[in-house]
Each structure stands twice: as structure tokens, then as C-alpha cells.
Design an enzyme around this catalytic site. Sequence first.
Site, PDB file in Angstrom:
ATOM      1  CG  ASP A 161      -1.802  -1.225   1.307  1.00 38.75           C
ATOM      2  OD1 ASP A 161      -1.307  -2.303   0.933  1.00 38.75           O
ATOM      3  OD2 ASP A 161      -2.946  -1.132   1.759  1.00 38.75           O
ATOM      4  CD  GLU A 390      -1.817  -5.485   9.114  1.00 43.10           C
ATOM      5  OE1 GLU A 390      -2.300  -4.807  10.057  1.00 43.10           O
ATOM      6  OE2 GLU A 390      -2.136  -5.307   7.925  1.00 43.10           O
TER       7      GLU A 390
HETATM    8  C1  GLC Z   1      -3.191  -4.786   3.702  1.00 35.45           C
HETATM    9  C2  GLC Z   1      -1.889  -5.242   3.107  1.00 35.45           C
HETATM   10  C3  GLC Z   1      -2.139  -6.300   2.058  1.00 35.45           C
HETATM   11  C4  GLC Z   1      -2.914  -7.446   2.700  1.00 35.45           C
HETATM   12  C5  GLC Z   1      -4.171  -6.947   3.384  1.00 35.45           C
HETATM   13  C6  GLC Z   1      -4.847  -8.002   4.218  1.00 35.45           C
HETATM   14  O1  GLC Z   1      -3.988  -4.171   2.769  1.00 35.45           O
HETATM   15  O2  GLC Z   1      -1.178  -4.182   2.552  1.00 35.45           O
HETATM   16  O3  GLC Z   1      -0.944  -6.762   1.522  1.00 35.45           O
HETATM   17  O4  GLC Z   1      -3.240  -8.387   1.737  1.00 35.45           O
HETATM   18  O5  GLC Z   1      -3.858  -5.890   4.242  1.00 35.45           O
HETATM   19  O6  GLC Z   1      -3.960  -8.534   5.156  1.00 35.45           O
END
Ligand code: GLC
Length: 423
Positions: A161, A390
Amino acid sequence: MHPLLQQASQILQGNDRGGYTVPTAGLYPFQWLWDSGFTALGWAKIDEARAWQEFELLFKGQWPDGMLPHIVFHRLEASYFPGPEVWGTTHTPSTSGITQPPVIAPVLWRMWNQTPDRQGALEKLRDLFPKVLAFHRWLYKARDPLQTGLVAVVHPWEVADNSPLWDASFARIEVDPHLPPYTRRDTSVVESDQRPHQRDYDRYLTLVYAFRRVGYVPQKVWEVSPFRTVDVTFNSILHRANRDLRELALLLGHPTLEIDGWLKRTADGLQTLWNPASGFFEAFDLVTNEAIDIPTSSGFMPLYAGACTPEQGQKLCQRLERWAEQVRFLLPSNDPAHPSFEARRYWRGPVWAILNWMIADGLQQYARPDLAERLRQDTLSLVQKSGFAEYFDPHTGEGLGGGHFSWTAAIVLDWAQGLEEVA
Ligand code: GLC
């Protein structure tokens, strides 16, 4: 069972929504493409049937042209933004209209090599193979219309992102003056210093609405998108996925000619991203036709692809060792010495378990089991210290973003062996 493995299993079970796994409750309440790929690795260790099911449900979201969307909205969930009403796609079940890195084939190949039930696995692979092939074919057709061998991302959500890689391209994107008013949900769940800035968010949505207006037709998306970038992580994963897809093709008696062509072209393409002056792989902005010389951890990913020369592999390992001197926990997602580095903000510095797992695999390929082991140990120590977050602060080890995170749990399950040794 080691308590960490027990907790990891409980996380997957807690995030199971009946055949698909949410990345984490609250923050991400649907099925995400590459999350599901990695999560299946974890399921394969504790419940193989459930791992196959993860893919069956993921491919329910596949579009007729082969596109595999980055989110499948199996059921409605008002707590998330942007949900299906913003994407406005026509598929059932509802999906987003952009994709994510194709990690499926490497996971399938790994599952095949580990399964005690080869007959059952063969049946599943026969069903999944043509779908994965169609997805790769779509990537080359939709995202490499000039046939360079490298595919482009048209939205940062397709890979990382708010990576500093996109800062310059994003600064040029004008925010849609007619953007409908919206309320972010992510910053009500996670502190805002760990999430993207508001100015980036307006641009993420500007892109979504631009693609929606052209009905997500690939050629039109290519034309209207002010963001078209060749990303090293995405292409490295694709190359590795083609290698593993080829193995699956041979196993299933499927011709490999088309995959062989992709392998050749993408290997050559990745070499064009090597900057001999800096000794690193760099992303490329197709809008300005310029290399993006920001040293994020993405530059190590050709190790995972197996697409480096031995000299390049050696240079990457030396760089990794330099980074290791600057942080307590590997691998920061950005060069700790670069001005864009932020230890707590999402893709601008924190450690991500999935990146460690892929790059460790690459380090094994380049005969550096010592560095691969360091990545594994650091990942397990982080989880031991701070839980299944995360992402993590590479200096303090603090857990950041969402908690009880599926792909973090899955990586721990996959890396379980020898857990006793971890301090
Ligand atoms: C965020 C991350 C992406 C991931 C998502 C769900 O958007 O940047 O890579 O797939 O979260 O975990």
C-alpha cells in the site's frame, strides 16, 4: 505441541469463516488473495482438507477472463471500507476489481511435496491447475501489453500500500475532485501512525473510481491509470510462481511451452531492473519511464524468484548484512538508513513475516542458510515477544497493525521445526 503452535492454530481457527480465512477480524473481514495463499500453508500443517478449501473459495472470486481479485466479499460486513458498494464490480460473489501477487502456485507445489495423501492432492491439483494458469495468462495479457516480460501494478493495494516506492508517482496523481465523501475504517481499529496518510488514501480511492468508470476492462484500466509501476516483489513472485507452475504442469502431464516462454521473458525482464551502480534491484515507473531508486526490501525478492546471478546474490547478501547491523530484528521493509524509513508505519519500515519467509527461501537458494536461519529466528522471536501481529517494529520488536493475524500464524506453523531453540 509448543504453545506458540497451539496459539497459531487457534488463530487460524478463530479467523475461519467456514472455508475461507479472514486476515484478522475487524480490520480485514473478507478473503484476501495473497493472505489466503500464505494462510493455506498454515492450514496444510494442521488440517490439509481445510487448506484445499481455502483455494476453492478463493477461486469462486475468479473472473471469466482469469483475473483473480484481491478481495472476495463472500458475505456483507458493514465494518469495512471500501466494501463492494464502492468497487461496484459485477461478479458473484462480489469482489474488488484489482489483483495481488500470485503466490498460489508456490504454495500448491509445497503442499504437494509435503502431503501424505498424494492421490487426494492430485485430484485437487487437477482442478486448480487450469485456474492458476488462467490467472497467470491474464497477468501477462492485462498487465504487460507491451510484452516486456514484466507485469505492472496499477494500484499500490496490489502489492504494498504505502511503500515509499510510490511516493513520487503518487505526488503526481491529482485527487478526483468529485470523490464521494467517505469515512476510513482502518484508523478506528489501528493507530493512525501505523497506517497510510490521508493524502494517500484519497489517491487510492481516486484510482478505484477511475477503474470503476471504465468497467475494469483491462485495456481501459491501462489507459486511464495514472499509476503503472513495475514492482520487483510482484514480478519476483510471478517468476517463482511460474517455476512452480511448471513443476505442476509436468506432474499433471500438461504442456509447458507457454510457461517456458514466460520464464524466459520474465527472467530477462528482472535483469533489466538491476542497477549495477547501486547493486540492487529497482522498481520502474512506466508513466515517467524512470527507475525508482528507493532501497526497500523489495530489492531482495529476486532471490526468492531464483533470478539473480551468483554475483548479484552475493551483493544482496552483503546488503542484508549491512541492514542487520542497524536493526535488532530482520528484515525491515525499507532501508533503515533511508530518509523515507519509518519503523512503525506499515510498508515503510516494519518487519513482515511473509517477506521474511520468501526471502529466507531465496537465501537458501543462494547458499546462505545462515542468513535464512536468522530471518526465521527473528520472525519466531518477534512472535514470541509480541504475539501474532500484522507487522513489527524492527528496532523494538513491538507488534503493530492488526492482531491475531492469519498469515503471521501460518508462517509460524510452517516454520515450526526446532521451535524449542528460540529464545
Ligand atoms: C493490507 C496489506 C495487504 C494485505 C491486506 C490483508 O492491505 O497491505 O498486503 O493483503 O492488508 O492482510
